[in-house]
Scaffold this motif. Structure first.
Motif, PDB file in Angstrom:
ATOM      1  N   THR A 198       1.524   6.421  -6.943  1.00 38.82           N
ATOM      2  CA  THR A 198       0.573   7.287  -7.414  1.00 38.82           C
ATOM      3  C   THR A 198       0.698   8.778  -7.432  1.00 38.82           C
ATOM      4  OG1 THR A 198      -1.174   5.536  -6.673  1.00 38.82           O
ATOM      5  CG2 THR A 198      -1.996   7.751  -6.610  1.00 38.82           C
ATOM      6  N   HIS A 199       1.643   9.156  -6.093  1.00 39.13           N
ATOM      7  CA  HIS A 199       1.815  10.447  -6.038  1.00 39.13           C
ATOM      8  C   HIS A 199       2.887  10.820  -7.002  1.00 39.13           C
ATOM      9  CE1 HIS A 199       3.017  14.092  -3.960  1.00 39.13           C
ATOM     10  NE2 HIS A 199       4.360  13.809  -4.157  1.00 39.13           N
ATOM     11  N   LEU A 200       3.821   9.871  -7.660  1.00 38.77           N
ATOM     12  CA  LEU A 200       4.705  10.317  -8.837  1.00 38.77           C
ATOM     13  C   LEU A 200       4.095  10.432 -10.067  1.00 38.77           C
ATOM     14  CD1 LEU A 200       7.578   7.926  -7.670  1.00 38.77           C
ATOM     15  CD2 LEU A 200       7.635  10.411  -7.442  1.00 38.77           C
ATOM     16  N   TYR A 201       3.192   9.266 -10.231  1.00 35.77           N
ATOM     17  CA  TYR A 201       2.139   9.638 -11.521  1.00 35.77           C
ATOM     18  C   TYR A 201       1.510  10.920 -11.401  1.00 35.77           C
ATOM     19  CZ  TYR A 201      -1.919   8.843 -14.492  1.00 35.77           C
ATOM     20  OH  TYR A 201      -2.728   8.926 -15.394  1.00 35.77           O
ATOM     21  N   LEU A 202       0.990  11.186 -10.454  1.00 36.58           N
ATOM     22  CA  LEU A 202       0.080  12.389 -10.278  1.00 36.58           C
ATOM     23  C   LEU A 202       1.075  13.537 -10.823  1.00 36.58           C
ATOM     24  CD1 LEU A 202      -2.252  11.788  -7.406  1.00 36.58           C
ATOM     25  CD2 LEU A 202      -2.614  11.754  -9.886  1.00 36.58           C
ATOM     26  N   ASN A 203       2.066  13.541 -10.199  1.00 39.25           N
ATOM     27  CA  ASN A 203       3.409  14.581 -10.470  1.00 39.25           C
ATOM     28  C   ASN A 203       3.691  14.721 -11.872  1.00 39.25           C
ATOM     29  OD1 ASN A 203       3.311  15.608  -7.757  1.00 39.25           O
ATOM     30  ND2 ASN A 203       5.021  14.348  -7.264  1.00 39.25           N
ATOM     31  N   MET A 204       3.886  13.608 -12.562  1.00 41.49           N
ATOM     32  CA  MET A 204       4.227  13.394 -13.974  1.00 41.49           C
ATOM     33  C   MET A 204       2.995  13.958 -14.827  1.00 41.49           C
ATOM     34  SD  MET A 204       7.271  12.404 -14.699  1.00 41.49           S
ATOM     35  CE  MET A 204       8.069  12.953 -13.160  1.00 41.49           C
ATOM     36  N   GLU A 205       1.923  13.471 -14.268  1.00 37.18           N
ATOM     37  CA  GLU A 205       0.643  13.931 -15.152  1.00 37.18           C
ATOM     38  C   GLU A 205       0.421  15.420 -15.018  1.00 37.18           C
ATOM     39  OE1 GLU A 205      -2.615  13.254 -17.864  1.00 37.18           O
ATOM     40  OE2 GLU A 205      -1.132  11.693 -16.915  1.00 37.18           O
ATOM     41  N   SER A 206       0.782  15.830 -13.799  1.00 36.26           N
ATOM     42  CA  SER A 206       0.623  17.339 -13.839  1.00 36.26           C
ATOM     43  C   SER A 206       1.938  18.081 -14.630  1.00 36.26           C
ATOM     44  CB  SER A 206       0.889  18.064 -12.313  1.00 36.26           C
ATOM     45  OG  SER A 206       0.828  19.272 -12.198  1.00 36.26           O
ATOM     46  N   GLU A 207       3.051  17.610 -14.363  1.00 41.30           N
ATOM     47  CA  GLU A 207       4.121  18.139 -15.311  1.00 41.30           C
ATOM     48  C   GLU A 207       3.724  17.925 -16.897  1.00 41.30           C
ATOM     49  OE1 GLU A 207       8.814  17.358 -15.821  1.00 41.30           O
ATOM     50  OE2 GLU A 207       7.969  16.912 -13.937  1.00 41.30           O
ATOM     51  N   ASN A 208       3.302  16.713 -17.182  1.00 39.20           N
ATOM     52  CA  ASN A 208       2.885  16.715 -18.392  1.00 39.20           C
ATOM     53  C   ASN A 208       1.672  17.651 -19.121  1.00 39.20           C
ATOM     54  OD1 ASN A 208       4.438  14.612 -19.690  1.00 39.20           O
ATOM     55  ND2 ASN A 208       3.224  12.943 -19.288  1.00 39.20           N
TER      56      ASN A 208
ATOM     57  N   LEU B  39       0.619  -1.183  -0.251  1.00 33.18           N
ATOM     58  CA  LEU B  39      -0.010  -0.037   0.102  1.00 33.18           C
ATOM     59  C   LEU B  39       0.918   1.329  -0.152  1.00 33.18           C
ATOM     60  CD1 LEU B  39      -2.905  -0.772   2.610  1.00 33.18           C
ATOM     61  CD2 LEU B  39      -2.852  -0.504  -0.224  1.00 33.18           C
ATOM     62  N   SER B  40       1.729   1.151   0.720  1.00 34.18           N
ATOM     63  CA  SER B  40       2.890   2.367   0.633  1.00 34.18           C
ATOM     64  C   SER B  40       3.525   2.679  -0.510  1.00 34.18           C
ATOM     65  CB  SER B  40       3.793   2.267   1.880  1.00 34.18           C
ATOM     66  OG  SER B  40       4.756   1.429   1.763  1.00 34.18           O
ATOM     67  N   ASN B  41       4.047   1.505  -1.347  1.00 39.22           N
ATOM     68  CA  ASN B  41       4.287   1.478  -2.475  1.00 39.22           C
ATOM     69  C   ASN B  41       3.258   2.101  -3.472  1.00 39.22           C
ATOM     70  OD1 ASN B  41       7.013   0.655  -1.874  1.00 39.22           O
ATOM     71  ND2 ASN B  41       6.635  -1.285  -2.466  1.00 39.22           N
ATOM     72  N   ILE B  42       2.114   1.663  -3.443  1.00 38.86           N
ATOM     73  CA  ILE B  42       1.188   2.175  -4.303  1.00 38.86           C
ATOM     74  C   ILE B  42       0.871   3.666  -4.182  1.00 38.86           C
ATOM     75  CG2 ILE B  42      -1.160   1.970  -4.674  1.00 38.86           C
ATOM     76  CD1 ILE B  42      -1.282  -0.916  -4.354  1.00 38.86           C
ATOM     77  N   ASN B  43       0.801   4.193  -2.904  1.00 40.59           N
ATOM     78  CA  ASN B  43       0.760   5.323  -2.545  1.00 40.59           C
ATOM     79  C   ASN B  43       2.017   6.406  -3.338  1.00 40.59           C
ATOM     80  OD1 ASN B  43      -1.740   5.285  -1.386  1.00 40.59           O
ATOM     81  ND2 ASN B  43      -0.763   4.855   0.572  1.00 40.59           N
ATOM     82  N   VAL B  44       3.099   5.856  -2.872  1.00 40.18           N
ATOM     83  CA  VAL B  44       4.409   6.323  -3.717  1.00 40.18           C
ATOM     84  C   VAL B  44       4.225   6.568  -5.243  1.00 40.18           C
ATOM     85  CG1 VAL B  44       6.813   6.594  -3.766  1.00 40.18           C
ATOM     86  CG2 VAL B  44       5.933   5.993  -1.612  1.00 40.18           C
TER      87      VAL B  44
END
Length: 155
Positions: free
Chosen positions: A75-85, A68-73
């Motif tokens: 997900t956070h990285l994905y959202l940051n990349m999506e925002s940057e994209n 779960l902690s890996n999924i949260n990390v």
């Protein structure tokens, strides 16, 4: 009258019954001890199984929390990349819009006024030359001298 043989046979018969009762009692005690030992082993197996299952449940809980902690990390990285994209897409769109507007301007200037030399415009992404407009010394109107008169300063 009682014969000594019958007395001995009845005595022997009662000894035989006592012996049978004693053997029966011994078998009952032996079976009872065997049953107790079997029940003790069964309880020990049951306790070991319970301990193993408890340890496995704790291990799986820890593994689940780690996942779960890996999924949260991630997900956070994905959202940051999506925002940057999204930001980069918006910037790309804005730059494409500016490039298109500059190409229109240079096209209008070169075709209608003849101020720019041929090839002095922006060209879209196909390897065109951008340096002509970015370098002010290459423009034609810079090569003409600027004349000032005394009348310009009267106002």
């Amino acid at each position: 009258m009682a014969s000594p043989i019958s007395g001995t046979s009845s005595g022997s018969n009662s000894d035989h019954q006592n012996n049978n009762n004693l053997q029966s009692e011994m078998r009952k005690r032996k079976r009872m001890l065997s049953n107790r030992e079997s029940a003790r082993r069964s309880r020990m197996r049951k306790q070991k199984l319970l301990d193993d299952l408890t340890a496995q449940a704790n291990h799986l809980r820890a593994e689940n929390n780690h996942m779960l902690s890996n999924i949260n990390v991630v997900t956070h990285l994905y959202l940051n990349m999506e925002s940057e994209n999204s930001i980069l897409r918006a910037q790309m769109s804005e730059l494409n819009h500016r490039l298109h507007a500059l190409n229109e301007i240079t096209g209008c200037l070169s075709s209608s006024q003849g101020l720019l030399p041929a090839g002095a415009g922006f060209v879209e992404e196909d390897g065109g030359d951008f340096d002509d407009l970015l370098n002010p010394w290459s423009l034609i109107h810079v090569n003409h001298p600027i004349m000032a008169s005394a009348d310009a300063f009267l106002y």
